[in-house]
Design a protein around this motif. Structure first.
Motif, PDB file in Angstrom:
ATOM      1  N   LYS A 156       0.530   3.676  -3.414  1.00 51.35           N
ATOM      2  CA  LYS A 156      -0.563   4.609  -3.126  1.00 51.35           C
ATOM      3  C   LYS A 156      -0.523   5.832  -4.041  1.00 51.35           C
ATOM      4  O   LYS A 156       0.530   6.256  -4.504  1.00 51.35           O
ATOM      5  CB  LYS A 156      -0.532   5.023  -1.657  1.00 51.35           C
ATOM      6  N   PHE A 174      -8.546   1.404  -0.114  1.00 54.79           N
ATOM      7  CA  PHE A 174      -8.171   2.361   0.917  1.00 54.79           C
ATOM      8  C   PHE A 174      -7.563   1.619   2.096  1.00 54.79           C
ATOM      9  O   PHE A 174      -7.953   0.489   2.390  1.00 54.79           O
ATOM     10  CB  PHE A 174      -9.403   3.117   1.435  1.00 54.79           C
ATOM     11  N   TRP A 175      -6.654   2.269   2.787  1.00 53.09           N
ATOM     12  CA  TRP A 175      -6.138   1.735   4.040  1.00 53.09           C
ATOM     13  C   TRP A 175      -7.147   2.103   5.112  1.00 53.09           C
ATOM     14  O   TRP A 175      -7.471   3.268   5.318  1.00 53.09           O
ATOM     15  CB  TRP A 175      -4.756   2.319   4.324  1.00 53.09           C
ATOM     16  N   ASP A 185      -6.544   4.892   7.684  1.00 50.05           N
ATOM     17  CA  ASP A 185      -6.612   6.276   7.176  1.00 50.05           C
ATOM     18  C   ASP A 185      -8.035   6.813   7.271  1.00 50.05           C
ATOM     19  O   ASP A 185      -8.251   7.969   7.644  1.00 50.05           O
ATOM     20  CB  ASP A 185      -6.138   6.358   5.727  1.00 50.05           C
ATOM     21  N   LEU A 186      -9.005   5.980   6.909  1.00 45.56           N
ATOM     22  CA  LEU A 186     -10.411   6.397   6.967  1.00 45.56           C
ATOM     23  C   LEU A 186     -10.856   6.579   8.416  1.00 45.56           C
ATOM     24  O   LEU A 186     -11.569   7.532   8.745  1.00 45.56           O
ATOM     25  CB  LEU A 186     -11.301   5.377   6.262  1.00 45.56           C
ATOM     26  N   LEU A 231      -8.958   7.314  10.998  1.00 42.62           N
ATOM     27  CA  LEU A 231      -8.288   8.489  11.550  1.00 42.62           C
ATOM     28  C   LEU A 231      -9.027   9.775  11.167  1.00 42.62           C
ATOM     29  O   LEU A 231      -9.132  10.703  11.961  1.00 42.62           O
ATOM     30  CB  LEU A 231      -6.839   8.549  11.052  1.00 42.62           C
ATOM     31  N   ALA A 232      -9.572   9.803   9.959  1.00 45.49           N
ATOM     32  CA  ALA A 232     -10.304  10.984   9.485  1.00 45.49           C
ATOM     33  C   ALA A 232     -11.787  10.938   9.859  1.00 45.49           C
ATOM     34  O   ALA A 232     -12.531  11.857   9.525  1.00 45.49           O
ATOM     35  CB  ALA A 232     -10.168  11.092   7.970  1.00 45.49           C
ATOM     36  N   THR A 261      -7.863  -3.163   4.979  1.00 41.69           N
ATOM     37  CA  THR A 261      -8.269  -2.374   3.814  1.00 41.69           C
ATOM     38  C   THR A 261      -9.780  -2.342   3.610  1.00 41.69           C
ATOM     39  O   THR A 261     -10.509  -3.178   4.133  1.00 41.69           O
ATOM     40  CB  THR A 261      -7.619  -2.931   2.530  1.00 41.69           C
ATOM     41  N   ILE A 289      -6.559  12.112   0.861  1.00 45.22           N
ATOM     42  CA  ILE A 289      -6.359  10.691   1.198  1.00 45.22           C
ATOM     43  C   ILE A 289      -5.509  10.035   0.129  1.00 45.22           C
ATOM     44  O   ILE A 289      -5.284  10.609  -0.943  1.00 45.22           O
ATOM     45  CB  ILE A 289      -7.719   9.969   1.361  1.00 45.22           C
ATOM     46  N   GLN A 290      -5.047   8.837   0.419  1.00 48.99           N
ATOM     47  CA  GLN A 290      -4.277   8.072  -0.547  1.00 48.99           C
ATOM     48  C   GLN A 290      -4.916   6.702  -0.700  1.00 48.99           C
ATOM     49  O   GLN A 290      -5.495   6.168   0.251  1.00 48.99           O
ATOM     50  CB  GLN A 290      -2.825   7.954  -0.075  1.00 48.99           C
ATOM     51  N   HIS A 292       0.837  -1.199   0.000  1.00 51.13           N
ATOM     52  CA  HIS A 292       0.000   0.000   0.000  1.00 51.13           C
ATOM     53  C   HIS A 292       0.876   1.255   0.000  1.00 51.13           C
ATOM     54  O   HIS A 292       0.612   2.201  -0.750  1.00 51.13           O
ATOM     55  CB  HIS A 292      -0.949   0.008   1.194  1.00 51.13           C
ATOM     56  N   GLU A 293       1.899   1.267   0.815  1.00 49.70           N
ATOM     57  CA  GLU A 293       2.796   2.426   0.904  1.00 49.70           C
ATOM     58  C   GLU A 293       3.511   2.664  -0.433  1.00 49.70           C
ATOM     59  O   GLU A 293       3.712   3.801  -0.842  1.00 49.70           O
ATOM     60  CB  GLU A 293       3.804   2.211   2.037  1.00 49.70           C
TER      61      GLU A 293
END
Length: 130
Positions: free
Chosen positions: A19, A72-73, A76-77, A79-80, A110, A39-40, A15-16
């Motif tokens: 992305k 999507f990771w 990340d979702l 966290l937001a 994911t 986002i990534q 993913h890193e």
């Protein structure tokens, strides 16, 4: 360290590495209530053959159907505090954006979405990632 931990580490590295930055929009057309999130994600642009029977060569009609998916990771979702939903739009670059059609059930790391690429003229005025 077990196999599951090793696999999670490999998925994080993938993913890193692959992305793509984007702006996720809660709705379009844009208005004062449209939320935006930088986002990534990863893009899997898969083509599915249609019309032919596997393993045969009977000369039947064939075509390739675009079947893009976005990954999507999940962290990340979270966290937001963002919940993915149908018809949200990902703006990637000038002339490139994707509409979320379906959000698949998440796995441990994911969340995958089936998407449709927007026509270039439909991306005019969308914010772009920094």
């Amino acid at each position: 360290m077990g196999w599951r931990d090793i696999k999670a580490g490999m998925r994080a590295t993938v993913h890193e590495t692959f992305k793509i930055p984007a702006v996720l929009l809660s709705a379009t057309p844009l208005d004062s209530n449209t939320e935006q999130l930088a986002i990534q994600f990863r893009l899997h642009n898969h083509q599915t053959p249609l019309g032919e029977m596997p393993g045969t060569n009977f000369g039947m009609g064939e075509r390739l159907e675009e079947d893009p998916k976005i990954i999507f990771w999940k962290a990340d979702l979270e966290l937001a505090s963002w919940t993915l939903a149908r018809n949200q739009v990902l703006s990637v670059a000038t002339g490139e954006a994707y509409n979320i059609e379906f959000v698949h059930p998440h796995d441990i790391e994911t969340v995958k979405c089936s998407v449709t690429r927007l026509d270039a003229e439909d991306t005019a005025g969308l914010p772009l990632p920094a």
